[in-house]
Design an enzyme around this catalytic site. Structure first.
Site, PDB file in Angstrom:
ATOM      1  CE  LYS A 284      53.827  32.728  48.087  1.00  0.00           C
ATOM      2  NZ  LYS A 284      52.475  33.720  47.070  1.00  0.00           N
ATOM      3  NE  ARG A 358      51.371  31.158  37.323  1.00  0.00           N
ATOM      4  CZ  ARG A 358      50.648  32.792  37.266  1.00  0.00           C
ATOM      5  NH1 ARG A 358      51.270  33.289  36.136  1.00  0.00           N
ATOM      6  NH2 ARG A 358      50.592  32.744  37.988  1.00  0.00           N
TER       7      ARG A 358
HETATM    8  N1  BES Z   1      49.860  30.341  46.239  1.00  0.00           N
HETATM    9  C1  BES Z   1      50.097  31.251  45.558  1.00  0.00           C
HETATM   10  C2  BES Z   1      48.768  31.978  45.197  1.00  0.00           C
HETATM   11  C3  BES Z   1      48.517  32.982  46.339  1.00  0.00           C
HETATM   12  C4  BES Z   1      48.144  33.772  47.218  1.00  0.00           C
HETATM   13  C5  BES Z   1      46.906  31.818  47.368  1.00  0.00           C
HETATM   14  C6  BES Z   1      47.297  34.002  48.271  1.00  0.00           C
HETATM   15  C7  BES Z   1      46.569  32.035  47.884  1.00  0.00           C
HETATM   16  C8  BES Z   1      46.384  33.033  48.797  1.00  0.00           C
HETATM   17  C9  BES Z   1      51.120  31.502  44.537  1.00  0.00           C
HETATM   18  O1  BES Z   1      52.049  30.660  44.216  1.00  0.00           O
HETATM   19  C10 BES Z   1      51.913  32.766  44.367  1.00  0.00           C
HETATM   20  O2  BES Z   1      52.355  33.085  44.939  1.00  0.00           O
HETATM   21  N2  BES Z   1      51.439  33.416  43.375  1.00  0.00           N
HETATM   22  C11 BES Z   1      51.884  35.233  42.796  1.00  0.00           C
HETATM   23  C12 BES Z   1      51.652  35.346  41.167  1.00  0.00           C
HETATM   24  C13 BES Z   1      52.680  36.031  40.833  1.00  0.00           C
HETATM   25  C14 BES Z   1      54.267  35.836  41.152  1.00  0.00           C
HETATM   26  C15 BES Z   1      52.841  36.128  39.237  1.00  0.00           C
HETATM   27  C16 BES Z   1      50.721  35.997  43.325  1.00  0.00           C
HETATM   28  O3  BES Z   1      49.324  35.859  43.178  1.00  0.00           O
HETATM   29  O4  BES Z   1      51.203  37.420  43.924  1.00  0.00           O
HETATM   30 MN    MN Z   2      53.707  31.173  44.581  1.00  0.00          MN
END
Ligand code: BES
Ligand code: MN
Ligand code: ZN
Length: 504
Positions: A284, A358
């Site tokens: 990230k 997931r």
């Molecule tokens: N934990 C994150 C989602 C999240 C984002 C929670 C902002 C709280 C605040 C999750 O694991 C994630 O990184 N999701 C990705 C999925 C994508 C790579 C398909 C996302 O939402 O960008």
């Molecule tokens: Mn994630």
């Protein structure tokens, strides 16, 4: 914090501060006369209202300083609760929170108040809402500050019965409602504590320890799987996500069998327990990454709800499942392009290691099948896309269990932890098609909250609801009873739903 119910009035009660809820209404003065009787305090209240400075709007809070002959309280707060026709339990939660926070800011140890009247609501319901506002509003994550910087806590809140009574409830009913609200708020606060704990103190093993601590002395049975059991049960999602971490993964099973028939079909709650989400190799960006310490909010909601259900002795069977891992990048981490084969035979291409939630949930959803569940509800801070769609006020809901989704909508409105359904039409399955495996774990730019649900759906064999709490689990700015940071969302929602289930 202690709550008491007293058959007393404002001029007799012993308290450092008094709070009067003030409606935005032409009849406001007559209201006072009727509710609070005569006396010189009434005239200062009248003066304030006649001055036009206070209208009773929900953002108003005025402080009066009465004389010793008027009341033992050194401060009187007039707390606006807005127009009578717009007065709901949510307005009460917020007003009670503001009164309590003001009292605490002024170093009061004791606060007394009358319950405001809400049309169509019993005194028990109103007291419940006041307790919620006060306990949740006063919560602070302050254990890391130097001791002297921590404020003096409010110790006692007294609800005065006054001459107007308890709006159709008996004292016993009001007291029971207060006790129940305290239990649910303590569970919510515990969820917030877990969410706010920094990730240098919080690992999968910590989640398991918290589950055990919470269950101690209760009817909840806790079983914890470490790497050995995870491997034996082919919990490949959790193992793979955790590969980059120096800590071990855990799978936590909490069982509460409160129904008269211990074999009655349970409700299964599944929580995402990522104790920190760096994104893994698909790392990230730096900005805001620290917020990913609460990527275990689904797990926190499940663990805390199990505690509430057992404390309230709810007449239901509930199983809580938490899949917990730490998503770190390292030489041993899972890579994009890896293929994972699950215990149910389904293979998954890891398109993006940041779509880890997931992957761990899938293990729990497969495991849930063995309970022959009435319904499975999973909770996860799953997608940024859900935050884009619904912001921080509404939880995204998707699923196949229509009756449960309707119940969660009702419980959401009642607790104000509201949910909104998003569609999971078959057409969305296209998004997670893979060239090399049965499905892939990321669905691309569009409908990200839904493609995540389509992924989860492939692991369900029973009526199921998915709650994406990515937006609601953390608050960016404090509101009346939701401080900045972890919100403990869904504990009140789920407990309300389980209470309804226990009546059915
Ligand atoms: N934990 C994150 C989602 C999240 C984002 C929670 C902002 C709280 C605040 C999750 O694991 C994630 O990184 N999701 C990705 C999925 C994508 C790579 C398909 C996302 O939402 O960008
Ligand atoms: Mn994630
Ligand atoms: Zn995550």
């Amino acid at each position: 914090m202690k709550f008491t119910l007293q058959a007393t009035n404002w001029n007799k009660v012993r308290a450092n501060s008094l709070a009067f809820f003030t409606r935005e209404d032409k009849g406001i003065l007559q209201d006072y006369a009727k509710m609070y009787g005569g006396g010189s305090l009434t005239s200062s209240v009248s003066a304030l209202i006649e001055s036009g400075d206070m209208k009773g709007k929900t953002d108003e809070l005025f402080t009066l300083y009465p004389t010793k002959s008027e009341t033992s309280a050194s401060r009187v707060f007039l707390v606006g609760i807005g127009k009578p026709e717009k007065l709901t339990l949510e307005v009460v939660r917020r007003a009670a929170a503001r009164a309590a926070k003001k009292a605490e800011a002024m170093k009061s140890k004791t606060l007394a108040m009358y319950l405001p009247q809400v049309n169509g609501c019993s005194g028990a319901e109103i007291a419940f809402a006041c307790v919620e506002g006060i306990m949740l509003g006063l919560y602070k994550f302050d254990k890391f500050f130097k001791k002297e910087e921590v404020s003096t806590p409010l110790e006692t809140v007294t609800f005065m019965e006054g001459d107007h009574g308890m709006y159709g409830s008996t004292s016993a009913e009001v007291k029971a409602a207060i006790a129940e609200a305290e239990t649910i708020c303590n569970a919510t606060i515990f969820a917030r504590e877990m969410e706010n704990e920094p990730s240098n103190n919080k690992f999968p093993e910590t989640m398991a320890a918290w589950a055990k601590t919470l269950a101690k002395g209760s009817k909840v049975k806790v079983t914890v799987f470490g790497p050995k059991e995870l491997k034996a049960h082919k919990m490949e999602g959790t193992l793979n996500v955790n590969k980059g971490s120096v800590k071990e993964a855990r799978f936590i099973i909490m069982e509460y069998r409160g129904a008269k028939n211990a074999k009655a079909q349970p409700v299964v709650l599944v929580g995402k327990g990522i104790t920190f989400d760096t994104g893994g190799i698909s790392i990230k960006p730096a900005a805001g990454m620290g917020d990913m310490k609460s990527d275990m909010s689904g797990a926190a909601a499940v663990i805390a709800t199990m505690k509430a259900a057992s404390d309230l002795k709810l007449n239901v069977n509930v199983i809580g499942l938490v899949a917990s891992a730490e998503n770190m990048p390292s030489g041993s981490a899972m890579r994009p392009g890896d293929i994972i084969t699950y215990a149910n035979g389904l293979s998954v291409e890891v398109d993006n290691t940041d779509a880890e939630g997931r992957l761990v949930l899938a293990d729990a959803l497969i495991w849930a099948d063995r309970y022959k569940p009435k319904s499975v509800i999973d909770l996860a801070t799953l997608t940024g896309a859900c935050v884009v769609a619904l912001g921080h006020t509404t939880t995204g809901m998707m699923g196949t269990d229509t009756a449960m989704m309707q119940q969660l909508s009702r419980s959401g409105n009642a607790t104000y932890e509201r949910v909104c359904e998003l569609p999971i039409y078959d057409e969305y399955d296209e998004l997670i098609k893979s060239d090399v495996a049965d499905i892939k774990n990321a669905g691309g730019r569009w409908a990200g909250a839904i493609s995540a649900a389509m992924f989860l759906k492939r692991f369900t064999t029973y009526p199921w609801v998915h709650l994406d709490i990515a937006g609601t689990a953390r608050s960016e700015a404090a509101t009346d009873y939701i401080p900045k940071g972890g919100t403990g969302v869904a504990v009140r929602l789920l407990t309300h739903m389980l209470k309804e289930e226990s009546k059915a």
